[in-house]
Motif scaffolding. Structure first.
Motif, PDB file in Angstrom:
ATOM      1  N   ALA A  36      92.589  74.166  -4.877  1.00 10.03           N
ATOM      2  CA  ALA A  36      92.203  74.926  -3.685  1.00 10.03           C
ATOM      3  C   ALA A  36      92.326  76.421  -3.962  1.00 10.03           C
ATOM      4  O   ALA A  36      93.296  76.873  -4.580  1.00 10.03           O
ATOM      5  CB  ALA A  36      93.091  74.538  -2.517  1.00 10.03           C
ATOM      6  N   HIS A  37      91.318  77.172  -3.522  1.00  6.93           N
ATOM      7  CA  HIS A  37      91.307  78.633  -3.646  1.00  6.93           C
ATOM      8  C   HIS A  37      90.971  79.216  -2.276  1.00  6.93           C
ATOM      9  O   HIS A  37      90.001  78.785  -1.648  1.00  6.93           O
ATOM     10  CB  HIS A  37      90.262  79.093  -4.663  1.00  6.93           C
ATOM     11  N   THR A  38      91.762  80.188  -1.839  1.00  7.39           N
ATOM     12  CA  THR A  38      91.582  80.773  -0.513  1.00  7.39           C
ATOM     13  C   THR A  38      91.283  82.261  -0.634  1.00  7.39           C
ATOM     14  O   THR A  38      91.940  82.968  -1.406  1.00  7.39           O
ATOM     15  CB  THR A  38      92.849  80.558   0.341  1.00  7.39           C
ATOM     16  N   VAL A  39      90.293  82.719   0.149  1.00  7.36           N
ATOM     17  CA  VAL A  39      89.929  84.134   0.194  1.00  7.36           C
ATOM     18  C   VAL A  39      89.758  84.578   1.644  1.00  7.36           C
ATOM     19  O   VAL A  39      89.297  83.805   2.476  1.00  7.36           O
ATOM     20  CB  VAL A  39      88.625  84.430  -0.580  1.00  7.36           C
ATOM     21  N   PRO A  40      90.125  85.830   1.944  1.00  3.96           N
ATOM     22  CA  PRO A  40      89.839  86.384   3.263  1.00  3.96           C
ATOM     23  C   PRO A  40      88.426  86.962   3.250  1.00  3.96           C
ATOM     24  O   PRO A  40      88.014  87.598   2.277  1.00  3.96           O
ATOM     25  CB  PRO A  40      90.885  87.490   3.414  1.00  3.96           C
ATOM     26  N   LEU A  41      87.678  86.698   4.317  1.00  4.72           N
ATOM     27  CA  LEU A  41      86.300  87.191   4.398  1.00  4.72           C
ATOM     28  C   LEU A  41      86.009  87.719   5.789  1.00  4.72           C
ATOM     29  O   LEU A  41      86.425  87.124   6.789  1.00  4.72           O
ATOM     30  CB  LEU A  41      85.317  86.058   4.093  1.00  4.72           C
ATOM     31  N   LEU A  42      85.257  88.798   5.844  1.00  2.98           N
ATOM     32  CA  LEU A  42      84.708  89.269   7.104  1.00  2.98           C
ATOM     33  C   LEU A  42      83.718  88.214   7.580  1.00  2.98           C
ATOM     34  O   LEU A  42      82.997  87.640   6.764  1.00  2.98           O
ATOM     35  CB  LEU A  42      83.986  90.596   6.861  1.00  2.98           C
ATOM     36  N   TYR A  43      83.692  87.953   8.872  1.00  3.08           N
ATOM     37  CA  TYR A  43      82.729  86.975   9.376  1.00  3.08           C
ATOM     38  C   TYR A  43      82.114  87.430  10.683  1.00  3.08           C
ATOM     39  O   TYR A  43      82.664  88.257  11.412  1.00  3.08           O
ATOM     40  CB  TYR A  43      83.382  85.601   9.550  1.00  3.08           C
ATOM     41  N   LEU A  44      80.965  86.857  10.953  1.00  6.14           N
ATOM     42  CA  LEU A  44      80.290  86.987  12.237  1.00  6.14           C
ATOM     43  C   LEU A  44      80.131  85.588  12.803  1.00  6.14           C
ATOM     44  O   LEU A  44      80.023  84.617  12.049  1.00  6.14           O
ATOM     45  CB  LEU A  44      78.907  87.628  12.067  1.00  6.14           C
ATOM     46  N   SER A  45      80.113  85.480  14.109  1.00  8.48           N
ATOM     47  CA  SER A  45      79.839  84.197  14.760  1.00  8.48           C
ATOM     48  C   SER A  45      78.360  84.106  15.063  1.00  8.48           C
ATOM     49  O   SER A  45      77.731  85.098  15.431  1.00  8.48           O
ATOM     50  CB  SER A  45      80.631  84.079  16.064  1.00  8.48           C
ATOM     51  N   ASP A  46      77.810  82.919  14.903  1.00  7.99           N
ATOM     52  CA  ASP A  46      76.420  82.645  15.241  1.00  7.99           C
ATOM     53  C   ASP A  46      76.391  81.261  15.880  1.00  7.99           C
ATOM     54  O   ASP A  46      76.423  80.250  15.166  1.00  7.99           O
ATOM     55  CB  ASP A  46      75.533  82.706  13.998  1.00  7.99           C
ATOM     56  N   ASP A  47      76.384  81.235  17.194  1.00  6.97           N
ATOM     57  CA  ASP A  47      76.580  79.991  17.947  1.00  6.97           C
ATOM     58  C   ASP A  47      77.910  79.386  17.514  1.00  6.97           C
ATOM     59  O   ASP A  47      78.925  80.064  17.557  1.00  6.97           O
ATOM     60  CB  ASP A  47      75.400  79.035  17.780  1.00  6.97           C
ATOM     61  N   ASP A  48      77.916  78.155  17.040  1.00  8.52           N
ATOM     62  CA  ASP A  48      79.176  77.518  16.636  1.00  8.52           C
ATOM     63  C   ASP A  48      79.460  77.682  15.143  1.00  8.52           C
ATOM     64  O   ASP A  48      80.397  77.094  14.619  1.00  8.52           O
ATOM     65  CB  ASP A  48      79.158  76.034  17.010  1.00  8.52           C
ATOM     66  N   ARG A  49      78.659  78.503  14.470  1.00 14.63           N
ATOM     67  CA  ARG A  49      78.813  78.679  13.020  1.00 14.63           C
ATOM     68  C   ARG A  49      79.506  80.002  12.715  1.00 14.63           C
ATOM     69  O   ARG A  49      79.419  80.958  13.469  1.00 14.63           O
ATOM     70  CB  ARG A  49      77.446  78.673  12.342  1.00 14.63           C
ATOM     71  N   TYR A  50      80.156  80.027  11.551  1.00 11.90           N
ATOM     72  CA  TYR A  50      80.720  81.258  11.019  1.00 11.90           C
ATOM     73  C   TYR A  50      79.787  81.716   9.907  1.00 11.90           C
ATOM     74  O   TYR A  50      79.306  80.902   9.118  1.00 11.90           O
ATOM     75  CB  TYR A  50      82.125  81.024  10.464  1.00 11.90           C
ATOM     76  N   VAL A  51      79.536  83.012   9.857  1.00  9.87           N
ATOM     77  CA  VAL A  51      78.626  83.568   8.860  1.00  9.87           C
ATOM     78  C   VAL A  51      79.420  84.525   7.975  1.00  9.87           C
ATOM     79  O   VAL A  51      80.074  85.442   8.472  1.00  9.87           O
ATOM     80  CB  VAL A  51      77.453  84.313   9.522  1.00  9.87           C
ATOM     81  N   VAL A  52      79.380  84.286   6.662  1.00 13.87           N
ATOM     82  CA  VAL A  52      80.067  85.132   5.698  1.00 13.87           C
ATOM     83  C   VAL A  52      79.060  85.593   4.641  1.00 13.87           C
ATOM     84  O   VAL A  52      77.968  85.038   4.524  1.00 13.87           O
ATOM     85  CB  VAL A  52      81.271  84.409   5.060  1.00 13.87           C
ATOM     86  N   PHE A  53      79.439  86.587   3.875  1.00 11.43           N
ATOM     87  CA  PHE A  53      78.508  87.255   2.978  1.00 11.43           C
ATOM     88  C   PHE A  53      79.102  87.335   1.577  1.00 11.43           C
ATOM     89  O   PHE A  53      80.201  87.853   1.396  1.00 11.43           O
ATOM     90  CB  PHE A  53      78.194  88.649   3.532  1.00 11.43           C
ATOM     91  N   ALA A  54      78.376  86.812   0.605  1.00 14.64           N
ATOM     92  CA  ALA A  54      78.861  86.734  -0.776  1.00 14.64           C
ATOM     93  C   ALA A  54      78.550  88.032  -1.519  1.00 14.64           C
ATOM     94  O   ALA A  54      77.866  88.047  -2.535  1.00 14.64           O
ATOM     95  CB  ALA A  54      78.252  85.518  -1.475  1.00 14.64           C
ATOM     96  N   SER A  55      79.096  89.128  -1.004  1.00 15.05           N
ATOM     97  CA  SER A  55      78.754  90.452  -1.535  1.00 15.05           C
ATOM     98  C   SER A  55      79.538  90.810  -2.798  1.00 15.05           C
ATOM     99  O   SER A  55      78.992  91.454  -3.686  1.00 15.05           O
ATOM    100  CB  SER A  55      79.000  91.520  -0.475  1.00 15.05           C
ATOM    101  N   TRP A  56      80.822  90.453  -2.852  1.00 20.38           N
ATOM    102  CA  TRP A  56      81.709  90.798  -3.976  1.00 20.38           C
ATOM    103  C   TRP A  56      81.581  92.271  -4.335  1.00 20.38           C
ATOM    104  O   TRP A  56      81.591  92.669  -5.495  1.00 20.38           O
ATOM    105  CB  TRP A  56      81.452  89.869  -5.139  1.00 20.38           C
ATOM    106  N   GLY A  57      81.427  93.101  -3.266  1.00 23.06           N
ATOM    107  CA  GLY A  57      81.376  94.552  -3.451  1.00 23.06           C
ATOM    108  C   GLY A  57      80.155  95.037  -4.200  1.00 23.06           C
ATOM    109  O   GLY A  57      80.145  96.150  -4.713  1.00 23.06           O
ATOM    110  N   GLY A  58      79.121  94.210  -4.282  1.00 29.09           N
ATOM    111  CA  GLY A  58      77.915  94.599  -4.993  1.00 29.09           C
ATOM    112  C   GLY A  58      77.981  94.352  -6.494  1.00 29.09           C
ATOM    113  O   GLY A  58      77.139  94.852  -7.247  1.00 29.09           O
ATOM    114  N   ARG A  59      78.933  93.569  -6.943  1.00 28.61           N
ATOM    115  CA  ARG A  59      79.002  93.243  -8.371  1.00 28.61           C
ATOM    116  C   ARG A  59      77.770  92.427  -8.774  1.00 28.61           C
ATOM    117  O   ARG A  59      77.102  91.833  -7.936  1.00 28.61           O
ATOM    118  CB  ARG A  59      80.278  92.462  -8.668  1.00 28.61           C
ATOM    119  N   ALA A  60      77.509  92.376 -10.067  1.00 26.50           N
ATOM    120  CA  ALA A  60      76.303  91.710 -10.581  1.00 26.50           C
ATOM    121  C   ALA A  60      76.350  90.193 -10.414  1.00 26.50           C
ATOM    122  O   ALA A  60      75.305  89.551 -10.314  1.00 26.50           O
ATOM    123  CB  ALA A  60      76.109  92.059 -12.058  1.00 26.50           C
ATOM    124  N   GLN A  61      77.551  89.623 -10.352  1.00 23.01           N
ATOM    125  CA  GLN A  61      77.674  88.166 -10.261  1.00 23.01           C
ATOM    126  C   GLN A  61      78.143  87.772  -8.858  1.00 23.01           C
ATOM    127  O   GLN A  61      78.749  88.561  -8.154  1.00 23.01           O
ATOM    128  CB  GLN A  61      78.638  87.622 -11.319  1.00 23.01           C
TER     129      GLN A  61
END
Length: 139
Positions: free
Chosen positions: A46-71
């Motif tokens: 198991a790996h846990t990370v904190p992420l900024l999220y937005l709600s969209d109806d009953d879903r959570y929306v997160v963004f795989a930005s990694w600060g704009g890194r290439a990967q």
């Protein structure tokens, strides 16, 4: 920020969030935060990370930005290998399944992301990859 430093700060944030049920660490850059736990695609751990999220109806929306890194960030690659995860929002923990938003839905949600946190627009300029918008749907 170096990868090692970012990973260390992520671990500290996750621990504080978890032990205080989100009293500490639930807000960052004027946005709500959640903890996402994925299963490592190589380790099975198991790996846990904190992420900024937005709600969209009953879903959570997160963004795989990694600060704009290439990967892509590891948590996103883990979800591509196994779409199941666990989300903690404050004291509530729940299993989720993930999917990557595409097309018009991605554009709508990405627009909301840029409004919520202007750093996302900057991150996109740092990388050639399209930053994935990830939907976390409670099971």
């Amino acid at each position: 920020m170096r990868n090692g430093t970012a990973k260390f700060l992520s671990r500290v944030h996750s621990v504080l969030y978890r032990i205080t049920s989100g009293v500490l660490g639930r807000r960052l850059v004027d946005n709500d935060m959640l903890l996402l736990t994925t299963t490592g695609r190589h380790t099975g751990e198991a790996h846990t990370v904190p992420l900024l999220y937005l709600s969209d109806d009953d879903r959570y929306v997160v963004f795989a930005s990694w600060g704009g890194r290439a990967q892509h960030p590891e948590w996103y690659l883990n979800l591509l290998a196994d779409a199941q995860g666990v989300v903690q929002v404050r004291s509530q923990r729940m299993p989720v399944r993930s999917m990557t938003a595409e097309g018009d839905e991605r554009e709508r949600l990405w627009g909301r992301a840029e409004t919520a946190y202007s750093g996302y627009a900057e991150y996109q300029t740092r990388t050639d990859r399209q930053i994935p918008v990830v939907l976390l749907v409670p099971d």
